[in-house]
Design a protein around this motif. Sequence first.
Motif, PDB file in Angstrom:
ATOM      1  N   VAL A  75       0.812  -1.213   0.000  1.00 55.57           N
ATOM      2  CA  VAL A  75       0.000   0.000   0.000  1.00 55.57           C
ATOM      3  C   VAL A  75       0.850   1.269   0.000  1.00 55.57           C
ATOM      4  O   VAL A  75       0.601   2.194  -0.754  1.00 55.57           O
ATOM      5  N   ASP A  76       1.853   1.307   0.858  1.00 54.09           N
ATOM      6  CA  ASP A  76       2.582   2.566   1.032  1.00 54.09           C
ATOM      7  C   ASP A  76       4.028   2.275   1.407  1.00 54.09           C
ATOM      8  O   ASP A  76       4.377   1.149   1.818  1.00 54.09           O
ATOM      9  N   LEU A  77       4.867   3.284   1.273  1.00 48.53           N
ATOM     10  CA  LEU A  77       6.268   3.130   1.648  1.00 48.53           C
ATOM     11  C   LEU A  77       6.807   4.440   2.202  1.00 48.53           C
ATOM     12  O   LEU A  77       6.295   5.510   1.909  1.00 48.53           O
ATOM     13  N   VAL A  78       7.862   4.293   2.995  1.00 53.10           N
ATOM     14  CA  VAL A  78       8.579   5.455   3.524  1.00 53.10           C
ATOM     15  C   VAL A  78      10.061   5.223   3.301  1.00 53.10           C
ATOM     16  O   VAL A  78      10.597   4.165   3.657  1.00 53.10           O
ATOM     17  N   VAL A  79      10.728   6.182   2.672  1.00 51.03           N
ATOM     18  CA  VAL A  79      12.164   6.068   2.414  1.00 51.03           C
ATOM     19  C   VAL A  79      12.917   6.683   3.585  1.00 51.03           C
ATOM     20  O   VAL A  79      12.595   7.777   4.044  1.00 51.03           O
ATOM     21  N   ASN A  80      13.893   5.939   4.076  1.00 49.23           N
ATOM     22  CA  ASN A  80      14.743   6.442   5.152  1.00 49.23           C
ATOM     23  C   ASN A  80      16.150   6.656   4.593  1.00 49.23           C
ATOM     24  O   ASN A  80      16.846   5.699   4.267  1.00 49.23           O
ATOM     25  N   GLU A  81      16.547   7.906   4.447  1.00 43.77           N
ATOM     26  CA  GLU A  81      17.839   8.196   3.814  1.00 43.77           C
ATOM     27  C   GLU A  81      19.012   7.937   4.751  1.00 43.77           C
ATOM     28  O   GLU A  81      20.123   7.672   4.286  1.00 43.77           O
ATOM     29  N   ASP A 119      19.766   5.448   6.806  1.00 44.77           N
ATOM     30  CA  ASP A 119      20.357   4.105   6.705  1.00 44.77           C
ATOM     31  C   ASP A 119      20.045   3.449   5.355  1.00 44.77           C
ATOM     32  O   ASP A 119      20.235   2.249   5.186  1.00 44.77           O
ATOM     33  N   GLN A 120      19.593   4.250   4.416  1.00 42.83           N
ATOM     34  CA  GLN A 120      19.300   3.774   3.056  1.00 42.83           C
ATOM     35  C   GLN A 120      18.401   2.543   3.069  1.00 42.83           C
ATOM     36  O   GLN A 120      18.701   1.505   2.473  1.00 42.83           O
ATOM     37  N   THR A 121      17.305   2.709   3.782  1.00 44.18           N
ATOM     38  CA  THR A 121      16.326   1.620   3.829  1.00 44.18           C
ATOM     39  C   THR A 121      14.961   2.170   3.449  1.00 44.18           C
ATOM     40  O   THR A 121      14.776   3.368   3.264  1.00 44.18           O
ATOM     41  N   VAL A 122      14.031   1.252   3.356  1.00 41.30           N
ATOM     42  CA  VAL A 122      12.663   1.638   3.052  1.00 41.30           C
ATOM     43  C   VAL A 122      11.739   0.739   3.867  1.00 41.30           C
ATOM     44  O   VAL A 122      12.014  -0.450   4.059  1.00 41.30           O
ATOM     45  N   LEU A 123      10.693   1.369   4.410  1.00 41.86           N
ATOM     46  CA  LEU A 123       9.663   0.597   5.117  1.00 41.86           C
ATOM     47  C   LEU A 123       8.455   0.474   4.199  1.00 41.86           C
ATOM     48  O   LEU A 123       7.963   1.485   3.677  1.00 41.86           O
ATOM     49  N   LEU A 124       8.017  -0.737   4.012  1.00 47.57           N
ATOM     50  CA  LEU A 124       6.878  -1.000   3.128  1.00 47.57           C
ATOM     51  C   LEU A 124       5.704  -1.461   3.975  1.00 47.57           C
ATOM     52  O   LEU A 124       5.853  -2.324   4.840  1.00 47.57           O
ATOM     53  N   LEU A 125       4.565  -0.885   3.716  1.00 46.61           N
ATOM     54  CA  LEU A 125       3.368  -1.238   4.487  1.00 46.61           C
ATOM     55  C   LEU A 125       2.344  -1.887   3.564  1.00 46.61           C
ATOM     56  O   LEU A 125       2.129  -1.429   2.436  1.00 46.61           O
ATOM     57  N   GLY A 126       1.733  -2.932   4.076  1.00 40.84           N
ATOM     58  CA  GLY A 126       0.681  -3.584   3.309  1.00 40.84           C
ATOM     59  C   GLY A 126      -0.256  -4.338   4.207  1.00 40.84           C
ATOM     60  O   GLY A 126      -0.199  -4.213   5.435  1.00 40.84           O
ATOM     61  N   THR A 127      -1.119  -5.102   3.608  1.00 42.30           N
ATOM     62  CA  THR A 127      -2.080  -5.911   4.355  1.00 42.30           C
ATOM     63  C   THR A 127      -1.842  -7.378   4.032  1.00 42.30           C
ATOM     64  O   THR A 127      -1.704  -7.743   2.868  1.00 42.30           O
ATOM     65  N   SER A 128      -1.782  -8.180   5.069  1.00 43.35           N
ATOM     66  CA  SER A 128      -1.616  -9.619   4.874  1.00 43.35           C
ATOM     67  C   SER A 128      -2.933 -10.312   5.211  1.00 43.35           C
ATOM     68  O   SER A 128      -3.474 -10.133   6.306  1.00 43.35           O
ATOM     69  N   THR A 129      -3.420 -11.059   4.261  1.00 49.04           N
ATOM     70  CA  THR A 129      -4.638 -11.845   4.499  1.00 49.04           C
ATOM     71  C   THR A 129      -4.233 -13.294   4.724  1.00 49.04           C
ATOM     72  O   THR A 129      -3.658 -13.933   3.837  1.00 49.04           O
ATOM     73  N   GLU A 130      -4.468 -13.766   5.915  1.00 47.13           N
ATOM     74  CA  GLU A 130      -4.054 -15.118   6.276  1.00 47.13           C
ATOM     75  C   GLU A 130      -4.949 -16.150   5.589  1.00 47.13           C
ATOM     76  O   GLU A 130      -6.058 -15.818   5.155  1.00 47.13           O
ATOM     77  N   PRO A 131      -4.474 -17.392   5.484  1.00 43.20           N
ATOM     78  CA  PRO A 131      -5.349 -18.432   4.918  1.00 43.20           C
ATOM     79  C   PRO A 131      -6.672 -18.546   5.668  1.00 43.20           C
ATOM     80  O   PRO A 131      -7.694 -18.908   5.100  1.00 43.20           O
ATOM     81  N   SER A 132      -6.657 -18.183   6.970  1.00 45.76           N
ATOM     82  CA  SER A 132      -7.901 -18.241   7.747  1.00 45.76           C
ATOM     83  C   SER A 132      -8.849 -17.099   7.399  1.00 45.76           C
ATOM     84  O   SER A 132     -10.006 -17.106   7.809  1.00 45.76           O
ATOM     85  N   GLY A 133      -8.342 -16.093   6.698  1.00 47.44           N
ATOM     86  CA  GLY A 133      -9.182 -14.970   6.309  1.00 47.44           C
ATOM     87  C   GLY A 133      -8.926 -13.716   7.127  1.00 47.44           C
ATOM     88  O   GLY A 133      -9.393 -12.636   6.784  1.00 47.44           O
ATOM     89  N   SER A 134      -8.191 -13.847   8.230  1.00 46.06           N
ATOM     90  CA  SER A 134      -7.931 -12.654   9.041  1.00 46.06           C
ATOM     91  C   SER A 134      -6.928 -11.748   8.333  1.00 46.06           C
ATOM     92  O   SER A 134      -6.060 -12.216   7.583  1.00 46.06           O
ATOM     93  N   LYS A 135      -7.075 -10.457   8.569  1.00 40.44           N
ATOM     94  CA  LYS A 135      -6.223  -9.454   7.914  1.00 40.44           C
ATOM     95  C   LYS A 135      -5.390  -8.736   8.964  1.00 40.44           C
ATOM     96  O   LYS A 135      -5.920  -8.242   9.957  1.00 40.44           O
ATOM     97  N   ARG A 136      -4.081  -8.660   8.687  1.00 40.80           N
ATOM     98  CA  ARG A 136      -3.177  -7.960   9.596  1.00 40.80           C
ATOM     99  C   ARG A 136      -2.295  -7.019   8.786  1.00 40.80           C
ATOM    100  O   ARG A 136      -2.152  -7.166   7.573  1.00 40.80           O
TER     101      ARG A 136
END
Lengths: 439, 378
Positions: free
Chosen positions: A53-59, A61-78
């Motif tokens: 869904v979204d990302l944040v660049v961290n200059e 330490d030259q990293t990036v944080l990526l955000l998303g949604t995980s839908t488990e096989p059980s159907g729950s979303k985290r």
Amino acid sequence: MVISRRYHIPLALLIAGLMIIIASSCDTENNLKPVYEDYYVKLFGEEGNQEGVDLVVNESDQTVLLLGTSTEPSGSKRLFLVKADWAGNLIWKRKLGGTNDIAKDIEPSADGGYILLAETRDLLAEDPTENVKLIRITPEGEKTDSVVFGTPKLEGADYGIEKPHSVTAMDDGYIVTGAVEYNTVEADGGLKKVSYLKLKFGLDLVWDPGFWFYNSQAEFSVGVKTVRTSDNRVYTIGSDNKDEQGNGSNYNFWYFGFDYHGGEGSGSRHNWVGVDMPGHDEILSAVCPSFGSGVFMVGVHNDPSGRSDIYTAQAAIDNGELVRRDNSGNIITIPGNENRLINPVSVCRATRGQPGYLILGTEGVEGAHNMWLCKVNVTGEAVYWSSIFGAADRNDDKAGAVAELPDGHILVVGTVNVGVSNLKMGFFKLNAAGKFATQ
Amino acid sequence: MGRRLLTLIFLLLPASCLVCYAQKSDDCEIILNQATEEVNAGHFYGIDSLMADCLKGGFSREQRQRAYLLLAQVYLLLDDGEKAEAAYLEVLRANPEFVTDPSRDPIDVVYLSKKFTATPIFSLFGRIGGNTTFVNVLRSMNLTGEPIDTKYILLPGWSAAFGANWNISDTWSLGTELQYAHTAYRKEQYGLWSTSEAILQDRLGWFNIPVTVNYNFSTGRIIPYAYAGFSINYLFSSKANPTLNDKPSTESESVTPSESPIVKYDYKRKDWNWSAVAGGGIRYKLGLHYLLADVRYTLGMKNVYDYKGAVHDNTLTGNALVSSGESVFRYGNSDDFFKLNHLYFTIGYMHQLYNPRKLKTARTGSVLRNILRGKSGD
């Protein structure tokens, strides 16, 4: 049999030549050029589906944080959080939140960590409708605090359905922007159903009751982003189809000013941008800081013929107020892509090379969505380039967010549908021309 | 009736020719024996005239060899060295592998023979066979960012080649050939996103030009040999069908496969490569030529994976959007940086281009030594 002496020199030369060739032109891991760090496709995930869904660049330490949604096989979303370096190497990944959270936004927080925004729902709670969730995390993704906010019952009868879109982090708190809808009780005298959502929280995630929703008199209002323009002024930017008197029928970009302390506002501090003709709708999708001061707005323009184009507009900050130059934005036409239905989702400034804005969207029709990326000039009128990537007409892929690295490379997060229906978080690095190629 | 007669004539014509040839050969055998008796009786003049008609075409190959050997002997006795050399050259033309024997042939003929050689300067060969491909991973590329169990499976291929050897000596030669090779390998990745499998079967078409230095370990009917060198390789085709097998969860038994049709992977492969070549085999003498069985290993020196083709941007072709990155986006396939080694097994035929000729320097040094040791030939 001994080889004739006359062959000794040619044979020696041949052997020596072979040795030189072998020594000089044999590929090893050490002499491979690391082009795989210049541009790449990564598909992060685990069992179930993971959407980006979204990302944040961290200059730092030259990293990036990526955000998303995980839908488990059980159907729950985290919430699904990934930290990667700019070379595309996975550093860590983790899941956060409850069992029914949908990721919306991630922003750097004033405390050095990050604030995550999610839409959440608990069917067993007193308020079973969609609510807002904020989670504060450390730079390493450890949760430090969280809050779930559901609007109080309106007129004692109905809980609002919150549709958060973005969170704006400030020195002393956060503002969540989106929409709020009441299903059974029509708000504000029975005229409006959906209003701008603007929620303010302190750094301790305590809600400021002065910020709730703003009813623009429209039948359908969606807030996209709230920006702070001065110490005591914030503007919520979105789109709806009515002016302050309730007149109008087509959608335009709108922005409304509020006092940062107390939440009072709007009044005359609002305005719109768009084509004020019946059947011509401008729906805002994304906002980013513009060059100079102000904001750059991106959305879609739909005309009565069914055609859909990208629409851009700008507003400047003048004495703490957001002001437009005029009410005209720009319809962007992509040569060769005129018939592709493009729905922009993210925009950011591009400062390397020709200055302008990177616009990321999802293009195509159902079953054949792809990621679409373009760069427009600083006025948002002309397109420098555009590119499409994804599985073409074989699967639905979905764009998430775009960011520019200091060296001009472009990072994109989105969702890739691999196989038949296996969604994975797609993380892409492209060159400054939006291509999977060296810079 | 006419057609039957014609058929009969066509059938009888070759048969009658054979009969004529046999008759002629028998007659020439009598003349050859008569000439030999004349020589044994010390009558050296007129031998060439006696056999003149048969030398024009009546002798079999073996009879020509004996006749010219007899003439060479006669000319040496008559002190006509020039004619003796010409006669011996004809001996080698009749049988390029003829070698004099001091215990059988007159010593002056043995010495004469040392001025000549019929060793083939060039040998032509063709071969066909199978191969298998070993993938040598230079750098593992990871689409998911996490360790994945990756296996490369050997698959059979085939190859055909024709070429030539330049025989520097009886034991050393330089060889080159044009080889077509169809090679294949299979890559299997398990545990993508914990549950999925990505499979890729890559079929590659090569034109190879190996250049080798060859060594024969012996001469005779069975010749073991070995060689080493290098090969220039042109990859003209790569086709693959990436497949993704999805499992919804680790516990799930059900698998949803997605298999691509066979697609070109040329844009993901480097066209030119080169490899070190080593091999060996056995040549089996069949008449004047050879059958051969060969084992060869080629060690790829250059990376085959062209990262430029890892992901292409989609392009609009008319109204259709063409994705060259489909193998990644839809099938979760990613290539490692890799080199390819090949093992070839081939059988073939070698044709010797004999070239009887006079040497610039006669090799007479070994004659007396061999006589004293009781050996024959050179």
